[in-house]
Design an enzyme around this catalytic site. Structure first.
Site, PDB file in Angstrom:
ATOM      1  N   TYR A 276       0.851  -1.195   0.000  1.00 33.31           N
ATOM      2  CA  TYR A 276       0.000   0.000   0.000  1.00 33.31           C
ATOM      3  C   TYR A 276       0.884   1.241   0.000  1.00 33.31           C
ATOM      4  O   TYR A 276       1.783   1.378   0.836  1.00 33.31           O
ATOM      5  CB  TYR A 276      -0.901  -0.028   1.235  1.00 33.31           C
ATOM      6  CG  TYR A 276      -1.880   1.126   1.371  1.00 33.31           C
ATOM      7  CD1 TYR A 276      -2.377   1.803   0.269  1.00 33.31           C
ATOM      8  CD2 TYR A 276      -2.317   1.529   2.616  1.00 33.31           C
ATOM      9  CE1 TYR A 276      -3.284   2.841   0.405  1.00 33.31           C
ATOM     10  CE2 TYR A 276      -3.225   2.566   2.770  1.00 33.31           C
ATOM     11  CZ  TYR A 276      -3.699   3.223   1.660  1.00 33.31           C
ATOM     12  OH  TYR A 276      -4.590   4.254   1.800  1.00 33.31           O
ATOM     13  N   CYS A 277       0.633   2.146  -0.935  1.00 34.32           N
ATOM     14  CA  CYS A 277       1.329   3.432  -1.026  1.00 34.32           C
ATOM     15  C   CYS A 277       2.841   3.178  -1.119  1.00 34.32           C
ATOM     16  O   CYS A 277       3.289   2.371  -1.930  1.00 34.32           O
ATOM     17  CB  CYS A 277       0.944   4.316   0.151  1.00 34.32           C
ATOM     18  SG  CYS A 277       1.495   6.040   0.017  1.00 34.32           S
ATOM     19  N   LEU A 278       3.661   3.851  -0.294  1.00 37.69           N
ATOM     20  CA  LEU A 278       5.108   3.656  -0.385  1.00 37.69           C
ATOM     21  C   LEU A 278       5.509   2.249   0.008  1.00 37.69           C
ATOM     22  O   LEU A 278       6.573   1.760  -0.410  1.00 37.69           O
ATOM     23  CB  LEU A 278       5.829   4.681   0.490  1.00 37.69           C
ATOM     24  CG  LEU A 278       5.942   6.086  -0.107  1.00 37.69           C
ATOM     25  CD1 LEU A 278       6.538   7.045   0.899  1.00 37.69           C
ATOM     26  CD2 LEU A 278       6.777   6.070  -1.384  1.00 37.69           C
TER      27      LEU A 278
END
Length: 545
Positions: A276-278
């Site tokens: 998720y995300c970074l």
């Protein structure tokens, strides 16, 4: 100041642009004056004047009555004029154009007529109807927020939402720990499970339990209920002693260590890895490194609101140039980390209209503070980032776009996502200010692997937290076979039919197609060498302040 000076000097030597802006100002004045056609009752603000879209500040019909309609139209026309003035000046760099336009919007949002009692018809009506009680509640809200700030607690912090109780409450155990992560394994609730476990790597910027909020909107609980063995990485909240941790440490002690632990706990099983995300960016780097090494350990790769190409990362790029990074380095040098509230303020600054001013109007002018919820509690549970790692990821990923260029080094070799040879499921969210979906979509250009792309309604967080039964949710999905033809984002949007509901069942079905026959649940035990399961989920790292 450098950006504004660049813009102002070039505008000063562009008489043609000056004349064009003067004519635009004259046309805007004519539209604003009372001689212009009056707004119709109930007519919303002009879409062409709302340069960003989604502006809800002027939805109340009272804004279409005199004199508030003139205030509204004047503000929106001024907003449109400044957007034009900030762009199209020959010789100004694109980055400086964006900074000037962004800064102008911040000042305009501060001066919006919706922010002030005497120019906000909705607030004036509330005062009249409630005989000032709303203003009294707003004053109490303001005093409460000020007291919380003085005591070091974020304004509006909902103390009744606690990790391990109301939040992050899916039963499980800590089965592995190193200096940077705890690995959680969640207890099975079905008689049989798919043989391939799911390993989730969240972003280290915030606490992991965004994916395990309340029971009704927990992605972890949903996966467990569908027969998956789920592992979750919980990141440590680093302190000054961790200032030297870098991106290589986050890779080795994060997804690489977690995969090794899962392989020891469930030998011979391939893994559905999700980031998720970074956390997804770091997982994609790890997956590319594994592919280069010939490690055949992944059954699939899922990337949620994850950028792998940072050429157009949205307005976050306004804060990321050599000057800004130098400023951050100097600011972090003394403490050894970037503090959580500083990062949170940056994200708020990206969208002050909705995240700051609209909230202040609701809380202080209308006295209508929304009840606390789980997402608010998570958003205020901030984390820190070590000096060395933060500087490295800003420079290598955001500034240099090293991963997309094939220049990101793992060990002594660069990695490339073109080496990926596992099915990929990628999710973008329609209103994402942090990972714009068209930037997420660029993954199509970096790999020829089988790729299913989902575009879901909502923003960076709410779009991912889209549990079945959540009203108003919709998504689009369209897949590309391995070595399939590339579709541009607009072509993809035209071909992907919109579907009502949550995207979670579509992902679950996609995972099931790439999983083996269900078997008995595996035992829950710690990794060899640890001697025992450390403690119950959510563990210790998530509770660090």
């Amino acid at each position: 100041m450098l950006a504004y000076l660049d813009w102002l000097l070039h505008l000063a030597i562009s008489p043609g642009r000056q004349l064009a802006l003067a004519e635009e100002a004259r046309q805007a004045l004519l539209q604003w004056l009372p001689v212009a056609p009056p707004a119709q009752e109930g007519q919303p603000a002009s879409a062409e004047d709302d340069v960003r879209g989604g502006d809800r500040r002027f939805d109340d019909p009272a804004w279409n009555t005199w004199p508030f309609d003139m205030l509204k139209r004047g503000f929106l026309l001024g907003q449109r004029w400044w957007q034009s003035a900030a762009t199209g000046v020959r010789g100004v760099s694109r980055h400086h154009e964006d900074v000037v336009a962004f800064g102008a919007r911040q000042w305009l949002d501060t001066l919006s007529p919706s922010n002030f009692l005497w120019t906000n018809p909705q607030a004036l009506r509330a005062v009249q109807q409630e005989r000032g009680q709303g203003l009294a509640r707003g004053m109490l809200n303001l005093m409460d927020d000020a007291a919380r700030l003085g005591g070091g607690t974020p304004p509006g912090h909902p103390s009744r939402f606690r990790p391990g109780h109301e939040l992050a409450a899916t039963p499980g155990k800590v089965v592995f720990r190193n200096h940077l992560i705890e690995l959680l394994q969640y207890s099975p609730v079905t008689e049989t499970v798919f043989p391939e476990p799911v390993l989730i790597v969240p972003s280290w910027i915030m606490k992991y339990y965004i994916l395990d909020l309340s029971p009704q909107n927990s992605l972890v609980r949903y996966l467990v209920s569908q027969g998956y063995t789920v592992f979750m990485v919980s990141w440590r909240n680093p302190g000054a002693e961790d200032r030297a941790l870098d991106m290589a440490d986050y890779l080795a002690l994060g997804p690489v260590a977690a995969m090794d632990a899962v392989a020891e706990l469930q030998p011979g099983r391939k893994v559905h890895a999700a980031g998720y995300c970074l956390g997804g960016t770091l997982l994609a780097i790890a997956a590319a490194a594994w592919a280069r090494e010939g490690r055949d350990s992944l059954a699939s790769l899922t990337l949620l609101a994850t950028q792998t190409d940072f050429e157009e990362p949205g307005e976050l790029s306004l804060f990321i140039d050599d000057s800004q990074i130098t400023y951050l380095e100097d600011m972090m040098w003394q403490t050894g980390y970037l503090d959580g509230p500083q990062m949170g303020a940056s994200f708020t600054y990206l969208n002050t209209r909705d995240l700051l001013w609209s909230r202040m109007v609701r809380d202080y002018l209308l006295g209508a503070r929304l009840p606390p919820n789980d997402l608010t509690a998570w958003n205020l549970d901030t984390t820190r980032m070590p000096y060395q790692m933060h500087v490295q990821y800003l420079k290598s990923l955001y500034r240099d776009n090293a991963l997309a260029r094939g220049a990101y080094q793992v060990g002594d070799h660069p990695v490339a996502l073109s080496d990926l040879d596992v099915p990929v499921f990628a999710v973008g969210t329609l209103k994402d200010h942090i990972s714009p979906w068209r930037s997420v979509y660029k993954l199509h250009l970096l790999t020829d692997a089988e790729l299913s792309f989902v575009l879901t309604s909502g923003g960076h967080n709410a779009g991912i937290l889209s549990e079945p039964g959540h009203a108003g949710r919709s998504y689009r999905i369209h897949g590309r076979p391995r070595n399939g033809k590339y579709l541009g984002p607009e072509e993809w949007l035209a071909q992907a039919e919109e579907r009502e509901g949550s995207w979670w069942p579509a992902w679950q079905a996609w995972l099931a197609e790439r999983s083996g026959p269900r078997t008995a649940p595996p035992p829950m035990c710690g990794v060899a060498g640890m001697g025992r399961v450390l403690r119950n989920a959510p563990g210790e790292y998530v509770l660090q302040r």
